[in-house]
Design a protein around this motif. Structure first.
Motif, PDB file in Angstrom:
ATOM      1  N   VAL A   1      -1.871   0.400   3.442  1.00 44.09           N
ATOM      2  CA  VAL A   1      -0.406   0.748   3.891  1.00 44.09           C
ATOM      3  C   VAL A   1       0.074  -0.495   4.841  1.00 44.09           C
ATOM      4  O   VAL A   1       1.373  -0.809   4.866  1.00 44.09           O
ATOM      5  CB  VAL A   1      -0.444   2.024   5.040  1.00 44.09           C
ATOM      6  N   LEU A   2      -0.875  -1.156   5.441  1.00 47.46           N
ATOM      7  CA  LEU A   2      -0.504  -2.322   6.233  1.00 47.46           C
ATOM      8  C   LEU A   2      -0.184  -3.408   5.262  1.00 47.46           C
ATOM      9  O   LEU A   2       0.748  -4.231   5.548  1.00 47.46           O
ATOM     10  CB  LEU A   2      -1.725  -3.031   6.998  1.00 47.46           C
ATOM     11  N   GLN A   3      -0.839  -3.749   4.201  1.00 40.29           N
ATOM     12  CA  GLN A   3      -0.363  -4.699   3.312  1.00 40.29           C
ATOM     13  C   GLN A   3       0.839  -4.569   2.513  1.00 40.29           C
ATOM     14  O   GLN A   3       1.532  -5.543   2.485  1.00 40.29           O
ATOM     15  CB  GLN A   3      -1.760  -4.959   2.193  1.00 40.29           C
ATOM     16  N   TYR A   4       1.007  -3.329   1.869  1.00 39.13           N
ATOM     17  CA  TYR A   4       2.368  -2.862   1.041  1.00 39.13           C
ATOM     18  C   TYR A   4       3.067  -2.165   1.589  1.00 39.13           C
ATOM     19  O   TYR A   4       4.277  -1.915   1.087  1.00 39.13           O
ATOM     20  CB  TYR A   4       1.610  -2.165  -0.419  1.00 39.13           C
ATOM     21  N   GLY A   5       2.939  -1.408   2.675  1.00 34.94           N
ATOM     22  CA  GLY A   5       3.906  -0.521   3.371  1.00 34.94           C
ATOM     23  C   GLY A   5       3.627   1.057   2.803  1.00 34.94           C
ATOM     24  O   GLY A   5       3.079   1.182   1.619  1.00 34.94           O
TER      25      GLY A   5
END
Length: 167
Positions: free
Chosen positions: A88-92
């Protein structure tokens, strides 16, 4: 043919938010799965390869030498939860939810909501056959990080055609 297919470069999507790489150094949305490498919480020399299949949410978690994770017995272990959080942090959250087909109607998804949607379906435990290729890509990724910054071509990438050349 799109421009990016004719060139030797590929479009890179910047991370949604910066993340620390100590706990989950490698995350990818590939091969119909969210997959990656997660550091062990108890042994600094051990890592786990974790994955969640898109659509079915079948999950797998094992060490890099295919020993099963003790926490992934019938439900997501802490390694898989950490993997979702870092993805979620990396790709949203929206992109991860769309890729895994875990979109929840209404509201902005977050890692906790995604895990809740997926665990609510009581997913099956999948096989660990993807662990070896995922770990291999992680090691290749680490090798590129150790290279000195340069604008010279990398020998293993020379099979890509040069830009603006006639075939």
């Amino acid at each position: 043919m799109p421009v990016w297919e004719r060139s030797s470069t590929a479009r890179v999507v910047p991370p949604a938010r910066p993340r620390k790489l100590a706990k989950v150094p490698f995350v990818e949305l590939a091969d119909g799965r969210l997959q990656g490498v997660v550091s062990s919480g108890s042994d600094i020399g051990r890592v786990y390869v974790s994955s969640i299949a898109a659509g079915t949410y079948a999950f797998a978690c094992s060490t890099n030498n295919n020993r099963p994770c003790g926490g992934a017995r019938g439900t997501f272990c802490n390694h898989i939860r950490a993997l979702v959080g870092e993805a979620v942090l990396q790709y949203g959250a929206e992109r991860v939810a769309r890729y895994l087909k875990a979109e929840k109607p209404g509201g902005e998804p977050d890692a906790e909501a995604l895990v809740s949607v997926m665990t609510g379906t009581r997913p099956a435990q999948g096989d660990t056959s993807a662990a070896a290729p995922v770990f291999s890509r992680f090691l290749r990724h680490l090798a590129y990080l150790e290279l000195e910054p340069t604008t010279a071509p990398l020998p293993e990438m020379q099979w890509f055609p040069a830009t603006r050349t006639a075939a």
